[in-house]
Scaffold this active site. Structure first.
Site, short mmCIF file in Angstrom:
data_model
loop_
_atom_site.label_atom_id
_atom_site.label_comp_id
_atom_site.label_asym_id
_atom_site.label_seq_id
_atom_site.Cartn_x
_atom_site.Cartn_y
_atom_site.Cartn_z
CG ASP A 63 -1.82 1.08 1.39
OD1 ASP A 63 -1.66 2.29 0.26
OD2 ASP A 63 -2.56 1.08 2.36
CE1 TYR A 155 -4.13 10.45 -12.21
CE2 TYR A 155 -4.23 12.12 -14.13
CZ TYR A 155 -3.50 10.86 -13.46
OH TYR A 155 -2.86 10.14 -14.13
N PRO A 185 2.55 10.80 -19.65
CG PRO A 185 2.29 8.70 -19.01
CD PRO A 185 2.60 9.92 -18.51
CG LEU A 187 -6.74 9.05 -23.68
CD1 LEU A 187 -7.10 8.56 -22.32
CD2 LEU A 187 -7.86 9.43 -24.53
#
Length: 249
Positions: A63, A155, A185, A187
Site C-alpha cells: 500500500d 488528479y 503520458p 491518453l
C-alpha cells in the site's frame, strides 16, 4: 586483483535492480516488462497483484500510502534482489468528479497514493542510491497538467505536485550522481482507460495529436527505459511528454 576489487567488479556486472510502483497492470506493467527486457531485475510494488507470475518480475504487495509498508517492501526488495538503484513511481489513483462534488476523502486518497507514495518510496530507497553514487528516479506524471480536462482537478493537482517534486529533487540529488525526471503520458489505451473513457474521447484526442493514433503502454515504457539508462546522465529535472504531439510544448 584483491578480494575487495573482485567484489566491486561483481557488483558492476550484476543486473541493476529496479522498483516500479503500480506494476501490476497498465503502464506500470509495461514499464516493468520493458526493464526486464533491458536486463534489469524488477520488483513491482502494488496493492493489486497480477493474475499469474511474470518472468523476471517480483510482485511485492504494498500500500503506497502506508509509510511502514513502503519501507518494508523496499527492505524486502533489497534482501531478495539487491539494492534498487532505479526507482519508478507509476502507481496512481484517479477518479473523475466535478470539483464542487468532490469528496474530501477522494482528494486525500488521490494525494496519498500519487504524491505521498512518491515521498515514502524515495525516502526509503535513497540511502542505497546515495551509497552507490548513482541512481535513476522517474515519476510518471500526466499530460493533463498541460492540457487539463474537466472534472479532474484533484488528479491534475497531484501530478503537478509530482512535477515540482521532480524539479526540486533533481537539484538536491544531482551532486550525488542521481538523476530525477518525469515522464508524462497522454491518453493511453490501458485496461482502465478502455473501460472508463468513451471512444469518442479517444478520437477527439487523436485528432489533436501530431501522430494520429492512440498511445499504448509500451510507448510510455520505451521512454522510461531511456530515462533510467546511463545515456541520460546529463539530463535531470525534466518532464518528457509522451502524448503523440498533442501538447507540443
Amino acid at each position: 586483483m584483491n578480494e575487495v576489487e573482485m567484489n566491486e567488479v561483481d557488483r558492476a556486472r550484476a543486473p541493476r535492480v529496479a522498483i516500479v510502483t503500480g506494476g501490476a497492470r497498465g503502464i506500470g506493467a509495461a514499464i516493468a516488462e520493458r526493464l526486464v527486457a533491458d536486463g534489469m531485475r524488477v520488483a513491482s510494488l502494488d496493492i493489486l497483484q497480477p493474475e499469474r507470475p511474470r518472468a523476471g518480475i517480483a510482485d511485492v504487495p504494498c500500500d503506497l500510502g502506508d509509510p511502514a509498508a513502503v519501507a518494508g517492501a523496499v527492505d524486502r526488495v533489497r534482501d531478495e534482489l539487491g539494492q534498487a538503484l532505479v526507482v519508478v513511481h507509476c502507481a496512481a489513483y484517479q477518479v473523475i468528479a466535478p470539483f464542487e462534488q468532490l469528496d474530501a476523502l477522494e482528494w486525500q486518497r488521490t494525494f496519498r497514493i500519487n504524491v505521498d507514495g512518491a515521498f515514502h518510496l524515495v525516502q526509503a530507497a535513497l540511502p542505497d542510491l546515495r551509497a552507490a553514487g548513482w541512481g535513476r528516479i522517474v515519476m510518471i506524471t500526466s499530460s493533463s497538467q498541460f492540457t487539463p480536462p474537466p472534472q479532474m482537478t484533484h488528479y491534475v493537482a497531484s501530478k503537478g505536485a509530482l512535477t515540482g517534486m521532480v524539479r526540486a529533487l533533481a537539484t538536491e540529488l544531482g551532486p550525488l550522481g542521481i538523476t530525477v525526471n518525469a515522464v508524462a503520458p497522454g491518453l493511453t489505451a490501458t485496461e482502465h482507460a478502455l473501460v472508463d473513457v468513451p471512444e469518442a474521447h479517444f478520437a477527439a484526442v487523436r485528432s489533436r495529436q501530431a501522430i494520429p493514433r492512440t498511445g499504448l503502454p509500451d510507448d510510455i515504457a520505451a521512454v522510461v527505459s531511456f530515462a533510467v539508462s546511463d545515456d541520460i546522465g546529463f539530463m535531470t529535472g525534466q518532464t518528457l511528454l509522451v502524448d503523440g504531439g498533442e501538447g507540443r510544448i
